[in-house]
Design an enzyme around this catalytic site. Structure first.
Site, PDB file in Angstrom:
ATOM      1  N   LYS A  35       0.818  -1.216   0.000  1.00  0.00           N
ATOM      2  CA  LYS A  35       0.000   0.000   0.000  1.00  0.00           C
ATOM      3  C   LYS A  35       0.854   1.268   0.000  1.00  0.00           C
ATOM      4  O   LYS A  35       0.507   2.254  -0.638  1.00  0.00           O
ATOM      5  CB  LYS A  35      -0.920   0.008   1.222  1.00  0.00           C
ATOM      6  CG  LYS A  35      -2.090  -0.952   1.126  1.00  0.00           C
ATOM      7  CD  LYS A  35      -2.995  -0.814   2.340  1.00  0.00           C
ATOM      8  CE  LYS A  35      -4.155  -1.797   2.252  1.00  0.00           C
ATOM      9  NZ  LYS A  35      -5.039  -1.710   3.437  1.00  0.00           N
ATOM     10  N   ARG A  36       1.965   1.226   0.710  1.00  0.00           N
ATOM     11  CA  ARG A  36       2.767   2.457   0.803  1.00  0.00           C
ATOM     12  C   ARG A  36       3.431   2.812  -0.530  1.00  0.00           C
ATOM     13  O   ARG A  36       3.853   3.939  -0.729  1.00  0.00           O
ATOM     14  CB  ARG A  36       3.825   2.324   1.901  1.00  0.00           C
ATOM     15  CG  ARG A  36       4.984   1.406   1.588  1.00  0.00           C
ATOM     16  CD  ARG A  36       5.994   1.397   2.736  1.00  0.00           C
ATOM     17  NE  ARG A  36       7.190   0.655   2.408  1.00  0.00           N
ATOM     18  CZ  ARG A  36       7.309  -0.650   2.537  1.00  0.00           C
ATOM     19  NH1 ARG A  36       6.282  -1.364   2.972  1.00  0.00           N
ATOM     20  NH2 ARG A  36       8.438  -1.254   2.227  1.00  0.00           N
TER      21      ARG A  36
END
Length: 470
Positions: free
Chosen positions: A239-240
């Site tokens: 996600k990052r």
């Protein structure tokens, strides 16, 4: 006929890695006039959700990855899986394994202590005794004990695995539900898949699945394992790094074909070409040119590709995708210039549809304040005379076209014996509210004569207030 499929599990969002696999499968089918099937692998009843299913369907629709069959749900095929499992049991190609979790843990610990690879040791493979009480058995497939499995992978090349390295995989859990390795083989067999294109995290499953195909008397499809996508720090995409739901890219103002263009270039190339339309991707894509090394996700590159597509895509298509962003800002595009003309004017600068909608605001919405930095720099007392003169010349124009507007601005600069910037920059701030816009004459034409004159009045008032406060 070539048949490919995309088979996501609805246990989360549809992310970039999954979309790239779907794209490669879709392109290969479309290029070869084949069929592309969408299958929802929802046998994980605890984690599968209808919300995730809908996100998959919505994502595929937005991207334009249409399918010829589906969605097909595995949960609707349990009777078929049970039939296959029973057939393997009847032909002595599978067996009940009564090993308890504790027993299996102890077995693995002993193997580790001996320096061996932990794996099921086949202790119930030939079991004929009385089953232990209180243990619900799993069903294991009898993997061949000799020979080897050869995978002629279309991306990774030849992969050879000895059957001695493979243990007897579980094909049915103790509650009777089938496992992934069983369901995927049965589905691909029943649905006539000729090519299985998927992530290379499945490579370890493939030799086991090939042995299952052979045990079932099924034709083995060709395999292409696509390397994973990494984040810019070299770790697996998360996600990052931007591995969010594909629909978030829609919300962030990306065109679907730009996202597809970016994804097709993650691991595949054609000469030095960077920008591809979808028809070009279909024409030029080939599995043999897919790189066998992982690819790195780069948000800046994605933004650049999106900008290229915004600049070149059909204007009506652009307007279709831009309109929801205009509505989200509360802008009524019926009360102002035709949106296609505004979009055509703004498309050179915008990297996303959000940026384009932001840039279009002053065409449809009057303002009462100017951007503070732009006003401080350009709405100074020295700008009063140029603005008044331009306003007079604008009011005198009988034809409100960019050419006439440009000539009026030039005349004002000439009359005052100053450079165009001394007139143009204050004028830009006056009629747009800020210091950034496309060419001021084309911008003014779309804003309209009456509004431009009124906005210059507002700028002159701001200058007067500034003079009084000096």
């Amino acid at each position: 006929m070539i048949k490919t499929r995309f088979a996501p599990s609805p246990t989360g969002y549809l992310h970039i890695g999954g979309v790239r696999t779907a794209l490669f499968s879709w392109l290969y089918a479309r290029q070869n006039n084949g069929q592309f099937i969408l299958r929802i692998e929802d046998t994980d009843l605890e984690r599968s959700t209808q919300e995730s299913v809908q996100a998959i369907l919505d994502g595929m629709e937005w991207l334009g990855l249409d399918y010829d069959e589906g969605p097909i749900y595995q949960t609707q095929r349990f009777d078929r899986y049970k039939e296959v499992i029973q057939d393997l049991l009847d032909r002595d190609l599978a067996y009940y394994c009564y090993a308890s979790p504790e027993e299996l843990d102890e077995m693995r610990e002993q193997q580790k202590a001996r320096g061996e690879k932990p794996r099921y040791d086949g202790r119930y493979r030939c079991f004929t005794g009385t089953p232990p009480e209180g243990v619900k058995p799993v069903v294991r497939f009898k993997n061949p004990t000799d020979g080897e499995v050869v995978i002629d992978d279309l991306v990774k090349g030849k992969i050879v695995v000895s059957n001695k390295e493979l243990d007897d995989l579980i094909i049915a859990r103790s509650d009777g539900t089938p496992t992934y390795n069983l369901t995927v083989v049965v589905d691909d067999w029943d649905m006539g898949m000729t090519h299985v294109i998927r992530g290379d995290d499945h490579v370890n499953n493939t030799p086991r699945q090939i042995n299952l195909y052979k045990a079932l008397g099924a034709e083995v499809p060709k395999f292409a394992h696509i390397p994973m996508v990494l984040g810019e720090d070299g770790s697996r995409l998360s996600k990052r790094h931007g591995a969010v739901s594909v629909l978030q890219y829609k919300e962030e103002g990306f065109l679907p074909e730009a996202l597809l263009n970016y994804l097709v270039r993650l691991g595949w190339s054609y000469k030095d070409q960077e920008i591809f339309t979808v028809p070009q991707m279909v024409e030029l894509f080939d599995l043999e040119s897919v790189n066998s090394s992982p690819s790195t996700f780069n948000t800046e590159k994605l933004l650049w590709i999106n900008q290229q597509h915004i600049q070149t895509t059909d204007i009506d298509h652009l307007v279709t995708h831009l309109t929801p962003f205009m509505e989200a800002k509360g802008l009524d595009v019926s009360q102002g210039p035709v949106l296609s003309k505004v979009a055509d004017l703004l498309r050179e600068r915008a990297r996303t549809l959000i940026e384009m909608a932001d840039g279009a605001t002053y065409f449809y919405q009057d303002f009462t304040e100017f951007d503070a930095d732009a006003a401080k720099k350009h709405l100074r007392p020295v700008a009063e005379e140029p603005l008044r003169l331009v306003q007079q010349k604008f009011a005198a124009l009988s034809e409100w076209k960019a050419e006439a507007i440009h000539a009026a601005i030039q005349e004002a600069a000439s009359d005052l014996d100053v450079g165009m910037g001394k007139v143009g920059m204050p004028l830009r701030v006056a009629i747009t509210g800020g210091g950034q816009s496309p060419s001021i004459d084309a911008t003014a034409e779309l804003i309209g004569q009456e509004k431009c004159i009124a906005r210059i009045d507002l700028a002159l008032q701001a200058i007067e207030i500034r003079k009084q406060n000096a």
